[in-house]
Design an enzyme around this catalytic site. Sequence first.
Site, PDB file in Angstrom:
ATOM      1  N   LYS A  34      -4.843  -6.362  -0.746  1.00  0.00           N
ATOM      2  CA  LYS A  34      -3.574  -6.483  -0.801  1.00  0.00           C
ATOM      3  C   LYS A  34      -2.560  -7.791   0.595  1.00  0.00           C
ATOM      4  O   LYS A  34      -1.903  -8.029   0.529  1.00  0.00           O
ATOM      5  CB  LYS A  34      -3.276  -5.075  -0.265  1.00  0.00           C
ATOM      6  CG  LYS A  34      -3.413  -4.295  -1.457  1.00  0.00           C
ATOM      7  CD  LYS A  34      -3.211  -2.839  -1.372  1.00  0.00           C
ATOM      8  CE  LYS A  34      -3.490  -1.787  -2.168  1.00  0.00           C
ATOM      9  NZ  LYS A  34      -5.088  -1.895  -2.786  1.00  0.00           N
TER      10      LYS A  34
HETATM   11  C1  LIG Z   1      -6.044  -2.064  -4.017  1.00  0.00           C
HETATM   12  C2  LIG Z   1      -7.683  -1.950  -3.867  1.00  0.00           C
HETATM   13  C3  LIG Z   1      -7.690  -1.518  -5.156  1.00  0.00           C
HETATM   14  C4  LIG Z   1      -7.317  -2.198  -5.802  1.00  0.00           C
HETATM   15  O1  LIG Z   1      -6.568  -2.832  -6.512  1.00  0.00           O
HETATM   16  P1  LIG Z   1      -5.442  -2.382  -7.760  1.00  0.00           P
HETATM   17  O2  LIG Z   1      -4.652  -3.881  -7.449  1.00  0.00           O
HETATM   18  O3  LIG Z   1      -4.579  -1.040  -7.473  1.00  0.00           O
HETATM   19  O4  LIG Z   1      -5.942  -2.072  -8.897  1.00  0.00           O
HETATM   20  C5  LIG Z   1      -9.479  -2.335  -5.155  1.00  0.00           C
HETATM   21  N1  LIG Z   1      -9.634  -2.181  -3.977  1.00  0.00           N
HETATM   22  C6  LIG Z   1      -9.597  -2.290  -2.208  1.00  0.00           C
HETATM   23  C7  LIG Z   1      -9.951  -1.955  -1.053  1.00  0.00           C
HETATM   24  C8  LIG Z   1      -7.931  -2.152  -2.349  1.00  0.00           C
HETATM   25  O5  LIG Z   1      -8.005  -2.170  -1.487  1.00  0.00           O
END
Ligand SMILES: *Cc1c(COP(=O)(O)O)cnc(C)c1O
Length: 497
Positions: free
Chosen positions: A111
């Site tokens: 993120k």
């Molecule tokens: C948020 C997250 C996801 C999922 O991603 P999306 O864009 O919500 O599908 C997968 N792995 C980790 C470690 C995350 O923080």
Amino acid sequence: MRIYESTRDKECKASASSAILNGLAQDGGLYMLRDLEELKIDLNAILNLDYYEIAELVLGKLLDDYSAEEIHDCVHAAYEHKFEAEDITPLVKVGDIYLLELFHGPTSAFKDVALSILPHLVTTALKKHGVDDEIIILTATSGDTGKAALAGFKDVENTKIMVFYPEEGVSAVQKRQMETQAGSNVCVASIKGNFDDAQSSVKQIFTNHELASSMKENHQQFSSANSINIGRLTPQVVYYFKAYADLVNRNEIKLGEEVNFVVPTGNFGNILAGYLAKQMGLPVAKFICASNENNILTDFIKTGIYDRNRDFKKTLSPSMDILISSNLERLLYLLCGCDDKQVSQWMNDLQNKGKYEIGEQLLHVLQQDFWADCADDVKTKAMIKECYEANGYLMDTHTAVAYAAAMKFKEQQINDKKLIVLSTASPYKFVGSVYEAINNQHEEDEFALMNKLNTLTGVDIPKNLAHLNEMPILHNNHLAKEEMEQFVKMKLEEKQW
Ligand SMILES: *Cc1c(COP(=O)(O)O)cnc(C)c1O
């Protein structure tokens, strides 16, 4: 100029910079662009570009009311000296597949890629529109978003950020990451209750009209940092192109050859960004959507029925514990030919019956681009161990869910194109589960475990996590959910946090 339109009412329109400031469209739909194939990226031209240059090219097309200079400044402010990997998102060969490591940012989760640039896109949009309000970001988090948003918005002018997390719902590492967040515009509070309690209270505060108008008088307004904002979605398109260019440059594929991307999925943001890249000319055969035991998307992609009438499960990959994948709405909008009435109908059905069905014909279209599979916790841990023992490569639990899907895809010989698994977190962020997976031992103290895992595997601990347990705790707010609104009002009065 390209105009974004709401998935539920296409008359609800906004430029890219307005869409970023608004977050959600007024009608509750999500902002989306149509005719993405008009924004083709010349693959030959990106082979010699670095991450920054590819980002400027891709974002310049998707956020086209920002000037080239504005995009340049945002990209550099976001990534320069902020990531531990020089090329931002390294591609690593593991066995005969590739892992695209997205976790080298300031908080060790993928993120960071989007939340490092979002604050700059927001403040640039404020300037463009001559808005002198202070932006207050309110975020409920189940762990990764909160810390990445805090790190992104920390000390960004004209913004403040407040994060609420469920006291019992985050890992010890995630909790400590948030409690130790420095910055003069940040505030963190834990909530007695679960993530949904925190989330629904935040939504209530957001939609409190009385509060909004008194804030307006004080030149303040709320905004959101979650993944429905196109300012979070569009920066994720970049690394799909970067990974492809890396493969061509290393002679692993020929220019134009199709590849598969495997994505550990929760809110469907990451995988949707890949789909946008494909519309913009990236040669992709299949997107493989990987879920944990909350496998609502696996069922949907196999049957065309989205049914949330099922139990929510707590798993070892908590950032994917989700039953309503918001960004799926954007894919549906594109697949059904931008039929806003149809999307509204489905979303109403989801709201009222917890379920909708897209029909055989559309399912067939969906399945041309998507394939899906899921893995439970036992399988997740087995994959971490297997991959470590076979290749010496250590994965986190979310990545392991995707790795499991990749292995299944290969086994079933769906196609023989190269597989790229998106790796979304450092194994040290979920160190308890990872250590247990490779060593069969359960231990409570996650901070002591980081060093043990490091000694055992030789894999470096990311800098931001290495000294976490020695950092001073700066936030000590614990609230009942009924106290949140009062707390927010009190903080709004304070000049500095
Ligand atoms: C948020 C997250 C996801 C999922 O991603 P999306 O864009 O919500 O599908 C997968 N792995 C980790 C470690 C995350 O923080």
